[in-house]
Design an enzyme around this catalytic site. Sequence first.
Site, short mmCIF file in Angstrom:
data_model
loop_
_atom_site.label_atom_id
_atom_site.label_comp_id
_atom_site.label_asym_id
_atom_site.label_seq_id
_atom_site.Cartn_x
_atom_site.Cartn_y
_atom_site.Cartn_z
N ASP A 77 25.08 -14.09 10.63
CA ASP A 77 24.38 -15.19 10.91
C ASP A 77 23.73 -14.62 12.39
OD1 ASP A 77 25.18 -17.02 9.17
OD2 ASP A 77 26.69 -18.01 10.29
N ASP B 52 23.73 -15.45 15.31
CA ASP B 52 24.41 -16.04 16.54
C ASP B 52 25.41 -15.12 17.08
OD1 ASP B 52 26.46 -16.44 14.69
OD2 ASP B 52 26.53 -18.59 14.68
N ASP C 269 28.59 -15.14 17.10
CA ASP C 269 29.91 -14.81 15.91
C ASP C 269 29.23 -13.84 14.81
OD1 ASP C 269 31.86 -16.28 17.12
OD2 ASP C 269 31.60 -17.80 15.77
N GLU D 288 28.09 -12.02 5.21
CA GLU D 288 29.39 -12.95 6.08
C GLU D 288 29.64 -14.11 5.34
OE1 GLU D 288 28.01 -13.80 9.71
OE2 GLU D 288 29.43 -15.21 10.11
#
Length: 638
Positions: A497, A499, A501, A424
Amino acid sequence: MSAEYGAEQIQILEGLEAVRKRPGMYIGSTSARGLHHLVYEIVDNAIDEALAGFCDTIQVTINNDGSVTVVDNGRGIPVEINKKKGISSVEVVFTILHAGGKFGGGGYKVSGGLHGVGASVVNALSEWLEVVVDENGHRYKQRYEYGKPVTGLEELGESDRHGSTVTFFPDSSIFETTVFEFDVLKKRLREMAFLTKGIRIEFRDAREGQEKEQVFHYEGGIKEYVQYINKGTTPLYSDIIYCEGQKGDISVEVALQHNDGYNESVNSFVNNITTPEGGTHLEGFKAALTKIINDYARNNKLLKDNEQNLSGEDIREGLTAIISIKIPEPQFEGQTKQKLGNSAARGAVNEVVSKSLTYFLEQNPTVAKSICEKSITAQRAREAARKARDLTRRKTALDVGSLPGKLADCSDKDPKNCEIYIVEGDSAGGSAKEARNRKTQAILPLRGKILNVEKARIDKIYDNKEIRSMITAFGTDIKEKFDITKLRYNKIIIMTDADVDGAHIATLMLTFIYRFMPELIRQGHVFLAKPPLFKLEKNKKVWYAYSDEELAAIINEVGRDQNNKIQRYKGLGEMDASQLWETTMDPESRILLRVGIDDESKSELDVTFTTLMGDDVEPRREFIEANAKYVENLDYNA
Ligand code: TTJ
C-alpha cells in the site's frame, strides 16, 4: 600566455587533451558521480597536507555560482620554479598528469579519490579554475580555462597566512550535470574526517536559498566512526577496541565494537578510499580476529577441548569495524578494481591486529568473555539453522511441489521472462492473482508484517514462514550459499500500500533482501511497485495520478468542474483486478522503482537500516522520504 611553447609545454597540452577526450578513463564517469569526484580529488590534496602534519583545517564551499572552493591552511603549493619543467610547481600540479604529491616534499601521496588522478585532471575538466597560494608572506594567484593557464602565477600582494585555495567550475560540455549535491559531498567529507583524526572539515553551501553549514571534526578518528555506525544499536560493551601499528611502509588502523544485533558491518579502506570488495587487508583482519578470539576462548576454557573452533562468521556476528591502511603503491584487482591485491597488507594487518587485540583481551577480561559468549551462541544458532535448512533442502530435492503453497507461479520457465510480485496481504494478493499475466508474472502474497531481520538471529529467521516462502520462491538461497544463477525471476517486485504501513512492510522486505541477498539489489533485480494515489473520473474517462503534483496537472488539463470524481486510494485493496493491472502491473503502463546500493557509502546504508529498523519509531516514519534516496526512477510510462 607569456611562456614559450617548448616541447615540454606541447606534451602538457597533449596530456590534458587526452583527459578531455576520455574523461571516463580518469574519473570513472561523466555522470553526477564523476562530477563529485572532482571535489574529492582536490580535497585529497589538502588531506595529504594534513597527513604530512602541516594542515588542520579544510574548508569546502559550494559557491552561489555553482563553483566549488577548497581552502586549506597548509604550507601552500610551492610557487618556486620547478627546475626540470621550467614552470612553477603550482603550474606543474595543475597541468601535468599524475603530478600529485610527488614534487618537493619527497613523501608519497597516500590519499586519493576513487581514481587518485590529481588536480590536473580536475583542471582539464573545468571551464575555469583559480588557485591562490599564501606563503612566504605573499599571496599568489593563477587562472586556467579548460586546463590551460590564461595568466601567469601573479603576485597579488602581502599575506600573513599560509595555505592553498582552489576554486573551479566543472565543464558543462563534459558532465551530464554540473550541479553539486550537498548531501552527496557531505557523506564523503564526513567519511574523510572520520578517516583523518583531528582534521576539521568545514562544509558550506552558499547557494542562495539553500544555505547550510556542517563541521566534521573527530579527535577519535575511526573510533568515532565505529561509534557513529553503531549509534542505532545497543553495544555489547562500551569500549571501542582500537589497534594501530606500522609494518614496513604500511600503516594500519583498526577500530571495532560488537553490538547485540546479528549483522556484520565491516568497512575497509586503503589510502582513505573505500574497498567494497575487500582484499588482502580485510583478509588479514579476519584471519587475526578469528585466531585471537579462538585462542583466548581456548586458553580461558570458554571453549572446551571437545568443542569446535568458532568460525569467523560466528565471531563477526554483530561486529562493526573499520579497517584503514595507508600503503605507498596500492594494487587494485578484480572487475571493478576495488579489491586490494598487495600481499604485504595481509601480513601487516594480521600482525597489528593480533598484537593489539591480544593485549586488549588480556586487559579487559569482561569484554573478552562477552565476545566469546556471543560468538558461541552464534555458533549454536548457526548449527540449528543449518539443520533446519538441510531439512528444507531435502524437501526441495524430494518433491517438485515444494514451492510455497501461496505462490501462484507463472508458466514460463525461463527466468529471463519472469517476474514475481511480493504482495502485502491476502486480499490484494487475490486481486493480483486475478489481474496478472499468468505466463510471466508470479504472485506471492505475504501476510501482515514480515519478521524484522535486524532483530532476529539466523535460526529465528529460518523459522519464519514468510521469509522461507521468499527464499524458496526466489531460488537463490542466502548468504554464503547465495547463487544468482538459480534466480527464478528476473524482476522481484515489492508491491505494498502507498501509506506508512505499506512503506514499513516494504522496508522490512528490503532489509531482508539487503542483509541476505544483497547481490539481487546490486545486480538490479529488485523493484518497488508504485500504485497510484488518486483516480479521477470524468465523463466515463479515467485518469490515475501517482503524486499530488500529477493530480494537480491532470485537473489542470481536464478542467476543474463538478463532473470530476476524485478518489484517493488508501490501499491496493480498493482497486479491482483490472484497475490493479492497468495501474500497477501492466509492464506497458506501470511505474517501477529500481532499488540500488551505492557501495561507496555502504557504511551509511548500514546506519540507515539499523536506524530504520531499530527501536525508535520516528526514523521509520521518515522512511518514504529516506527511501527516495535509494531508489532511482526506472520507467515512467504512465
Ligand atoms: C608540498 O611540499 C612542499 C610544501 O607544500 C606541499 C604541498 O603540496 N602542500 C599543499 C598542496 N598543501 N595544499 C595543497 C593543495 C591544496 C588544495 C586545496 C589543492 C591542491 C591541488 C593542493
